[in-house]
Design a protein around this motif. Sequence first.
Motif, PDB file in Angstrom:
ATOM      1  N   ASN A   1      45.800  37.502  43.940  1.00 56.55           N
ATOM      2  CA  ASN A   1      44.572  37.309  43.240  1.00 56.55           C
ATOM      3  C   ASN A   1      45.081  36.368  43.327  1.00 56.55           C
ATOM      4  OD1 ASN A   1      44.586  40.193  42.250  1.00 56.55           O
ATOM      5  ND2 ASN A   1      42.990  39.719  43.518  1.00 56.55           N
ATOM      6  N   SER A   2      43.855  34.402  43.036  1.00 58.82           N
ATOM      7  CA  SER A   2      43.473  33.267  42.883  1.00 58.82           C
ATOM      8  C   SER A   2      43.635  33.157  41.544  1.00 58.82           C
ATOM      9  CB  SER A   2      42.406  33.175  43.480  1.00 58.82           C
ATOM     10  OG  SER A   2      41.473  32.885  43.034  1.00 58.82           O
ATOM     11  N   SER A   3      43.693  32.431  40.745  1.00 58.57           N
ATOM     12  CA  SER A   3      44.086  32.038  39.420  1.00 58.57           C
ATOM     13  C   SER A   3      42.136  32.378  38.954  1.00 58.57           C
ATOM     14  CB  SER A   3      44.160  30.205  39.330  1.00 58.57           C
ATOM     15  OG  SER A   3      43.686  30.049  40.023  1.00 58.57           O
ATOM     16  N   ARG A   4      41.252  32.179  39.792  1.00 59.64           N
ATOM     17  CA  ARG A   4      40.181  32.497  39.210  1.00 59.64           C
ATOM     18  C   ARG A   4      39.655  33.649  39.033  1.00 59.64           C
ATOM     19  NH1 ARG A   4      36.802  27.571  42.544  1.00 59.64           N
ATOM     20  NH2 ARG A   4      34.991  28.736  40.856  1.00 59.64           N
ATOM     21  N   SER A   5      40.326  34.613  39.893  1.00 59.19           N
ATOM     22  CA  SER A   5      39.729  35.978  39.960  1.00 59.19           C
ATOM     23  C   SER A   5      40.080  36.949  38.860  1.00 59.19           C
ATOM     24  CB  SER A   5      41.196  36.937  41.221  1.00 59.19           C
ATOM     25  OG  SER A   5      40.768  38.514  41.132  1.00 59.19           O
ATOM     26  N   ASN A   6      39.198  37.665  38.474  1.00 58.46           N
ATOM     27  CA  ASN A   6      39.365  38.283  37.540  1.00 58.46           C
ATOM     28  C   ASN A   6      40.019  39.483  37.330  1.00 58.46           C
ATOM     29  OD1 ASN A   6      37.604  39.517  38.993  1.00 58.46           O
ATOM     30  ND2 ASN A   6      35.668  39.606  37.385  1.00 58.46           N
ATOM     31  N   LYS A   7      41.199  39.785  38.699  1.00 63.38           N
ATOM     32  CA  LYS A   7      42.090  41.085  38.737  1.00 63.38           C
ATOM     33  C   LYS A   7      43.499  40.253  39.257  1.00 63.38           C
ATOM     34  CE  LYS A   7      39.988  44.297  41.609  1.00 63.38           C
ATOM     35  NZ  LYS A   7      39.699  44.896  43.141  1.00 63.38           N
ATOM     36  N   GLU A   8      44.435  41.036  38.405  1.00 67.80           N
ATOM     37  CA  GLU A   8      45.825  40.464  39.167  1.00 67.80           C
ATOM     38  C   GLU A   8      46.299  42.006  39.573  1.00 67.80           C
ATOM     39  OE1 GLU A   8      47.745  39.461  35.553  1.00 67.80           O
ATOM     40  OE2 GLU A   8      49.500  39.029  36.684  1.00 67.80           O
ATOM     41  N   THR A   9      46.713  41.515  40.564  1.00 65.80           N
ATOM     42  CA  THR A   9      47.580  42.093  41.987  1.00 65.80           C
ATOM     43  C   THR A   9      48.671  41.966  42.400  1.00 65.80           C
ATOM     44  OG1 THR A   9      45.144  42.806  42.746  1.00 65.80           O
ATOM     45  CG2 THR A   9      46.777  43.798  43.659  1.00 65.80           C
ATOM     46  N   ILE A  10      49.473  42.718  42.174  1.00 68.41           N
ATOM     47  CA  ILE A  10      51.069  42.372  42.141  1.00 68.41           C
ATOM     48  C   ILE A  10      51.859  42.423  43.083  1.00 68.41           C
ATOM     49  CG2 ILE A  10      53.184  42.116  41.253  1.00 68.41           C
ATOM     50  CD1 ILE A  10      51.049  40.353  39.155  1.00 68.41           C
ATOM     51  N   HIS A  11      52.026  41.444  44.358  1.00 69.66           N
ATOM     52  CA  HIS A  11      53.301  42.299  45.680  1.00 69.66           C
ATOM     53  C   HIS A  11      55.064  42.650  44.746  1.00 69.66           C
ATOM     54  CE1 HIS A  11      54.975  41.968  49.522  1.00 69.66           C
ATOM     55  NE2 HIS A  11      55.776  40.906  47.958  1.00 69.66           N
ATOM     56  N   LEU A  12      55.274  43.343  44.467  1.00 66.80           N
ATOM     57  CA  LEU A  12      56.632  43.270  44.571  1.00 66.80           C
ATOM     58  C   LEU A  12      57.380  43.720  45.766  1.00 66.80           C
ATOM     59  CD1 LEU A  12      57.344  43.645  41.175  1.00 66.80           C
ATOM     60  CD2 LEU A  12      57.110  46.519  41.168  1.00 66.80           C
TER      61      LEU A  12
END
Length: 584
Positions: A244-255
């Motif tokens: 997600n971009s730094s301006r998103s209120n979500k955090e989705t991690i590619h691991l």
Amino acid sequence: MSPIPKTAPFAEEEINLLNRVVGPASAVQRAWLAGFLAGLDASSLPGAVQPLAPARPAEPITIVYASESGNCEKLANDLAKAARKNGLKPTLIDMADLELSELTKAKRLVFIAATWGEGDPPARAVRAYSELMGEGAPRLDGVEFGVLALGDTAYAEFCAIGKKIDERLAALGGMRVVDRVDCDLDFAQPASVWLGDALKVLTPPDANRGQGNGQVIAVDFGKPAAAPNTDIVEAEISEHVNLNSSRSNKETIHLALAFEGGAPAYEPGDSLDIYPENDPAYVDELLKLAGLAGDDKLRAELIKSRDVTTLSLKTVETYAARTGHQYAKALLADGQAKDWIAGRQLIDLIAIFPIALTADHLRAVTRPLAPRAYSIASSRREVGDEAHLLISAVRYETNGRARKGVASNYAAERLKRGGRVRVKLKPNKHFAIAPADKDIIMVGPGTGVAPFRAFVQERRATAATGRSWLFFGDRQFTHDFLYQLDWQDALKDGSLTRMDVAFSRDTPEKIYVQHKLWEKRRDLIEWLDGGANFYVCGDAKNMAKDVRATLVRAYADVKALSPEAAEQAVASLERDKRYLQDTY
Ligand SMILES: Cc1cc2nc3c(=O)[nH]c(=O)nc-3n(C[C@H](O)[C@H](O)[C@H](O)COP(=O)(O)OP(=O)(O)OC[C@H]3O[C@@H](n4cnc5c(N)ncnc54)[C@H](O)[C@@H]3O)c2cc1C
Ligand SMILES: Cc1cc2nc3c(=O)[nH]c(=O)nc-3n(C[C@H](O)[C@H](O)[C@H](O)COP(=O)(O)O)c2cc1C
């Protein structure tokens, strides 16, 4: 090696005796013995040689499983294996394929059922479950049955489906010969005990006479020889990127996980279980509230291996019983505990009903920390000995407090590039990619898109000729377009034929994937008529239900069908295993 097998129709001591004679015998001695015995039989019979009495047919047992992530299916397979060894003839049925008439023919019946959603049957079992609960269900008079229920005490509707099936079989005239057991996430031990007990009760005394010893054989929990490695293994984190971009209120991690000595043999559609650790700051707060702040051994144990967040009815009961806390007891006695625990965690119980606690109290009110499943977002044919995951950090506010999901925040906040994580392969043959020459339609909003990245990689690696169409959705195009570049590349090289996107927060009116499906309904039905498979992954609560309802409406509209006929069209896709879901 002994020449007389254990399955020979003799008692164990007789087999041992025979082996003492036949084992060391020479070929000539054995041939003489064979001829002698044949001659003896013939001479003892008047007239012609009588044929041997036909072997008694094995007694049947029907084992039905309602499973989504494979736990009940695995237990059902184990039971079938053990039943066979016990001289029974098991018929193993996935509830997805169950015809109720099969139940009326059953003599002995075992149901192993999981509960999903919020008290719902596993997706594949929905049709047969509603038929079983419906008015048209047949009588089961005299059928001996037992039910094993799997669930999670963290859910308000704990083991609801197992409970309802158990009640229903009795109401239809079935004879409950084994009491139901409701298992929590750490089901291995209680389930194994139940299966062993059920087998004892359901095996007629003479069923395994053919095996000689009349003993019930223990349930064997081994895994099939050809199965991929599903042991817990350690992997190194080779990439950790927030998509997600730094301006998103979500955090989705590619691991990206790298495996020394080879990745487990996963296939597109499989998941990996992650073994998380708790947030140390959260555990410190819990220990402080419990008056156990100095206990470093307990701290380490709670971080690594106890579920310190879940608050279930059982937790409150144990807390009240162990501590004698009068207000906690009153909460239970008033019947208010079920509502009170909603949205609360163990830490809230201790904060609101404080009392001096011991380390053993905390152990008693916490269950083992369970792993969490994540769809694999890569194909081994493209990434070699890596596996990729897509993990959305679960963060929310409840009862005025900010809360974080355990495993997703372990992945987002505490796992770092170069670090290590424990994982286990969770195969899912019910969500396998279609053969390379078949069209596929994939509906995967949010993290639901993860397995479809694996599908598209697989299609590229196998130079598939079938077309592929992806429906993706999230909040905002600019900030939440997960794997955007991957999809662009795939569209360019043809491994993805079409893509439709729905960003819910870019327009005044919210647009979701189901709106896109509706918009494209003509092409959609044309693909399905041409034999395409339809895959849905992601949110089970709303999205999966809305998508299915939209497809029913699409059939009705495009083909001018009645609502009932349109429902039948989707139901037959499900029966044909062309409508496949992996939702959570
Ligand atoms: C087969 C399968 C595949 C999956 N694949 C993926 C995947 O690819 N990517 C992915 O991110 N996840 C995936 N999941 C979900 C994943 O397994 C976890 O359930 C998820 O990450 C949350 O786990 P957690 O430990 O972070 O949260 P937990 O500590 O388990 O907390 C979750 C709990 O918090 C509570 N909660 C959550 N939100 C709220 C809210 N808004 N208000 C009140 N309470 C709330 C609920 O009680 C919920 O059950 C998959 C699940 C399954 C079964
Ligand atoms: C998204 C989700 C929803 C669930 N809902 C319930 C529920 O409502 N009640 C319950 O007792 N268990 C619930 N469970 C727990 C499952 O029943 C449990 O994990 C079970 O072992 C799964 O068995 P299966 O692998 O055969 O599907 C849920 C699990 C998940 C992942």
